[in-house]
Design a protein around this motif. Sequence first.
Motif, short mmCIF file in Angstrom:
data_model
loop_
_atom_site.label_atom_id
_atom_site.label_comp_id
_atom_site.label_asym_id
_atom_site.label_seq_id
_atom_site.Cartn_x
_atom_site.Cartn_y
_atom_site.Cartn_z
N THR A 72 49.37 19.09 -13.58
CA THR A 72 48.00 18.80 -14.01
C THR A 72 47.77 17.29 -13.92
O THR A 72 48.73 16.50 -13.92
CB THR A 72 47.78 19.26 -15.45
N PRO A 73 46.52 16.85 -13.87
CA PRO A 73 46.24 15.40 -13.85
C PRO A 73 46.81 14.69 -15.08
O PRO A 73 47.30 13.57 -14.98
CB PRO A 73 44.71 15.33 -13.83
N GLY A 74 46.78 15.35 -16.22
CA GLY A 74 47.34 14.75 -17.43
C GLY A 74 48.84 14.55 -17.31
O GLY A 74 49.39 13.52 -17.72
N HIS A 75 49.51 15.54 -16.74
CA HIS A 75 50.96 15.45 -16.54
C HIS A 75 51.29 14.29 -15.60
O HIS A 75 52.20 13.50 -15.86
CB HIS A 75 51.50 16.77 -15.98
N LEU A 76 50.55 14.19 -14.53
CA LEU A 76 50.79 13.10 -13.56
C LEU A 76 50.55 11.73 -14.19
O LEU A 76 51.31 10.79 -13.95
CB LEU A 76 49.89 13.29 -12.33
N GLU A 77 49.54 11.62 -15.02
CA GLU A 77 49.24 10.33 -15.67
C GLU A 77 50.34 9.95 -16.66
O GLU A 77 50.77 8.80 -16.73
CB GLU A 77 47.88 10.40 -16.38
N ARG A 78 50.82 10.91 -17.44
CA ARG A 78 51.92 10.63 -18.38
C ARG A 78 53.18 10.22 -17.64
O ARG A 78 53.90 9.32 -18.05
CB ARG A 78 52.19 11.85 -19.26
N GLN A 79 53.45 10.88 -16.53
CA GLN A 79 54.62 10.56 -15.73
C GLN A 79 54.51 9.15 -15.16
O GLN A 79 55.45 8.36 -15.22
CB GLN A 79 54.74 11.58 -14.59
N ARG A 80 53.34 8.79 -14.63
CA ARG A 80 53.11 7.44 -14.08
C ARG A 80 53.25 6.38 -15.17
O ARG A 80 53.86 5.34 -14.98
CB ARG A 80 51.71 7.39 -13.47
N SER A 81 52.71 6.67 -16.35
CA SER A 81 52.77 5.72 -17.46
C SER A 81 54.21 5.50 -17.93
O SER A 81 54.62 4.38 -18.21
CB SER A 81 51.92 6.24 -18.62
N ALA A 82 54.98 6.58 -18.01
CA ALA A 82 56.38 6.47 -18.45
C ALA A 82 57.21 5.66 -17.46
O ALA A 82 58.09 4.89 -17.86
CB ALA A 82 56.99 7.85 -18.63
N GLN A 83 56.93 5.80 -16.19
CA GLN A 83 57.68 5.06 -15.18
C GLN A 83 57.26 3.60 -15.12
O GLN A 83 58.05 2.73 -14.78
CB GLN A 83 57.51 5.71 -13.81
N ALA A 84 56.01 3.33 -15.47
CA ALA A 84 55.50 1.96 -15.39
C ALA A 84 55.98 1.09 -16.55
O ALA A 84 56.13 -0.12 -16.42
CB ALA A 84 53.98 1.97 -15.36
N GLN A 85 56.25 1.71 -17.71
CA GLN A 85 56.66 0.95 -18.89
C GLN A 85 58.18 0.98 -19.01
O GLN A 85 58.76 2.02 -19.30
CB GLN A 85 56.04 1.54 -20.15
N PRO A 86 58.83 -0.16 -18.80
CA PRO A 86 60.29 -0.18 -18.94
C PRO A 86 60.68 0.03 -20.41
O PRO A 86 59.97 -0.39 -21.31
CB PRO A 86 60.69 -1.57 -18.46
N LEU A 87 61.80 0.66 -20.61
CA LEU A 87 62.32 0.90 -21.96
C LEU A 87 62.79 -0.43 -22.55
O LEU A 87 63.61 -1.13 -21.95
CB LEU A 87 63.48 1.89 -21.91
N VAL A 88 62.26 -0.78 -23.71
CA VAL A 88 62.60 -2.04 -24.35
C VAL A 88 63.76 -1.81 -25.32
O VAL A 88 63.66 -1.00 -26.23
CB VAL A 88 61.38 -2.63 -25.10
N ASP A 89 64.86 -2.51 -25.12
CA ASP A 89 66.02 -2.41 -26.00
C ASP A 89 65.95 -3.56 -27.00
O ASP A 89 66.15 -4.72 -26.64
CB ASP A 89 67.31 -2.49 -25.18
N ARG A 90 65.62 -3.25 -28.24
CA ARG A 90 65.48 -4.29 -29.27
C ARG A 90 66.83 -4.65 -29.90
O ARG A 90 66.90 -5.49 -30.77
CB ARG A 90 64.51 -3.82 -30.34
N ASN A 91 67.87 -3.99 -29.48
CA ASN A 91 69.20 -4.23 -30.00
C ASN A 91 69.72 -5.54 -29.43
O ASN A 91 69.92 -5.67 -28.23
CB ASN A 91 70.11 -3.06 -29.61
N PRO A 92 69.99 -6.54 -30.29
CA PRO A 92 70.44 -7.84 -29.78
C PRO A 92 71.93 -7.89 -29.41
O PRO A 92 72.39 -8.88 -28.84
CB PRO A 92 70.17 -8.78 -30.96
N LEU A 93 72.67 -6.85 -29.73
CA LEU A 93 74.10 -6.88 -29.48
C LEU A 93 74.38 -6.83 -27.98
O LEU A 93 73.87 -5.97 -27.28
CB LEU A 93 74.80 -5.71 -30.18
N THR A 94 75.19 -7.75 -27.53
CA THR A 94 75.51 -7.83 -26.11
C THR A 94 76.74 -6.97 -25.81
O THR A 94 77.61 -6.80 -26.64
CB THR A 94 75.79 -9.28 -25.68
N ALA A 95 76.76 -6.45 -24.60
CA ALA A 95 77.88 -5.58 -24.22
C ALA A 95 78.56 -6.15 -22.98
O ALA A 95 79.04 -5.42 -22.13
CB ALA A 95 77.37 -4.18 -23.96
N ASP A 96 78.60 -7.46 -22.88
CA ASP A 96 79.26 -8.06 -21.73
C ASP A 96 80.75 -8.28 -22.02
O ASP A 96 81.30 -7.64 -22.90
CB ASP A 96 78.57 -9.37 -21.33
N VAL A 97 81.37 -9.15 -21.34
CA VAL A 97 82.82 -9.37 -21.46
C VAL A 97 83.18 -9.92 -22.85
O VAL A 97 82.50 -10.80 -23.37
CB VAL A 97 83.29 -10.36 -20.36
#
Length: 186
Positions: free
Chosen positions: A28-53
């Motif tokens: 449906t057009p609504g489904h396509l719009e939600r899918q486009r919106s989810a892909q356009a907005q990157p997931l923001v990780d508010r967790n400051p803990l680093t997982a590097d070396v």
Amino acid sequence: MTFLQEMEGVRKIRKTNRADVRKTTELTPGHLERQRSAQAQPLVDRNPLTADVVEQLTSHDVLSWQRPGVQHGVFRKLRLGQYPIEARLDLHRMTVEDARREVYRFIRDCVYYGVRSALILHGKGERNPDGIAQLKSYLAKWLPELDEVLAFHSAQRHHGGTGAVYVMVRKSERQKSESRERNTGR
């Protein structure tokens, strides 16, 4: 009366009385719009803990750290396990990423609920063939990155020894104001 006598005069329904439950593949057009919106907005990780070396620690390494301003006697009491443990977090069998999320959430919850002294069980990593305590190594890096953590030290033997760590958590703003009111009489 018999069943056949009761059924006399009954006719078969021509149209089936079944609902069509097949899943539609039409988007449906609504489904396509939600899918486009989810892909356009990157997931923001508010967790400051680093997982590097991180510096690799072994099972027998003792964790010990305190923020400037923590009194010597307070840190000594923490180190000796003399504060009541108000909350526990067990990281055994977790991946580094899962542990990263859980530690961040746990410390935030400790502040929110007014927990001042906690115990985090990270394990010693003795079963690792290389002898590296991976979660312990990351935890030693993560805890100082959190402003809410005032100090931490490896636990006493009866609480897990070098496979666990006592954590002293900063007071919440609510606790600070309650302390001020209690001590100043306002």
